[in-house]
Design an enzyme around this catalytic site. Sequence first.
Site, PDB file in Angstrom:
ATOM      1  CG  HIS A  13      -2.163  -0.811   1.013  1.00 14.14           C
ATOM      2  ND1 HIS A  13      -3.429  -0.333   1.253  1.00 14.14           N
ATOM      3  CD2 HIS A  13      -2.322  -2.069   0.547  1.00 14.14           C
ATOM      4  CE1 HIS A  13      -4.318  -1.254   0.967  1.00 14.14           C
ATOM      5  NE2 HIS A  13      -3.674  -2.325   0.545  1.00 14.14           N
ATOM      6  CD  GLU A  14      -0.714   5.315   1.368  1.00 13.35           C
ATOM      7  OE1 GLU A  14      -0.414   6.161   0.509  1.00 13.35           O
ATOM      8  OE2 GLU A  14      -1.812   5.306   1.946  1.00 13.35           O
ATOM      9  CD  GLU A  32      -3.978   2.128  -1.155  1.00 17.08           C
ATOM     10  OE1 GLU A  32      -5.042   2.465  -0.621  1.00 17.08           O
ATOM     11  OE2 GLU A  32      -2.869   2.451  -0.701  1.00 17.08           O
ATOM     12  CD  GLU A  38      -5.794   4.479   2.030  1.00 16.16           C
ATOM     13  OE1 GLU A  38      -4.869   5.307   2.130  1.00 16.16           O
ATOM     14  OE2 GLU A  38      -5.691   3.302   2.401  1.00 16.16           O
TER      15      GLU A  38
END
Length: 233
Positions: A13-14, A32, A38
């Site tokens: 993620h990120e 992600e 989110e």
Amino acid sequence: EKANEYKIMVNSHESVRPGGESRTYPNYISAEAARGTEFEAFAGNNPDHQTILPFTRWMGGPMDYTPGIFQTKLDYYFPGDKRFVKTTLTKQLALYVVMYMPLQMAADLPENYKRHMDAFQFIKDVAADWDDTKILSAEPGDYIITARKAKGTEDWFVGGITDENKREYTVDFSFLDKGRKYEVTVYEDGKDADYVNNPQSYNIYKKTVTSKSKIKINMVRSGGFAISAKPVK
């Protein structure tokens, strides 16, 4: 490479968006690396966002979008908060099929699912990986309808989503095996559903179909539908 040595799967993620690395390292199972769900708690994603990603971000590899939000209004938790996820409940179900996410999750709170266990059944049933994929109809930025065959089974799942415009779509089941009957469960937007005013309105029904069958479905603004199709034994 290091994770692969230790037989560890990676869901980043990120991260930097993938560029096909999962073909070399199958343990790089998902990433992600785009505006996922989110982001709805920050500035929000427009209703057409998910209709674009399959033609852009997904070209580089699997994504973890964190779908399955049933309680879309943040003022449920924080009175006066105007932010919300721009989707209907059944559009959230459809994302499990439209978006390829081989490491799957249900991103909402358990108590929010308990209020809608009939709709949650689709999340329990839907597969995480597939043997076959067919894009039944699509226009980037407007809508996409996807059918996928669950890995190692004879079950099919269909997901359809639309942008800020309501649409009517007729599902043609000609992708099913000829000469077989299937029991389908249809999860569709309710007649009074609206992603702003009434996102949790939905309708569920069962029907027996064959490869010659067609079902007409109405999607409301930023709505969608999901279908499970299982062979009748």
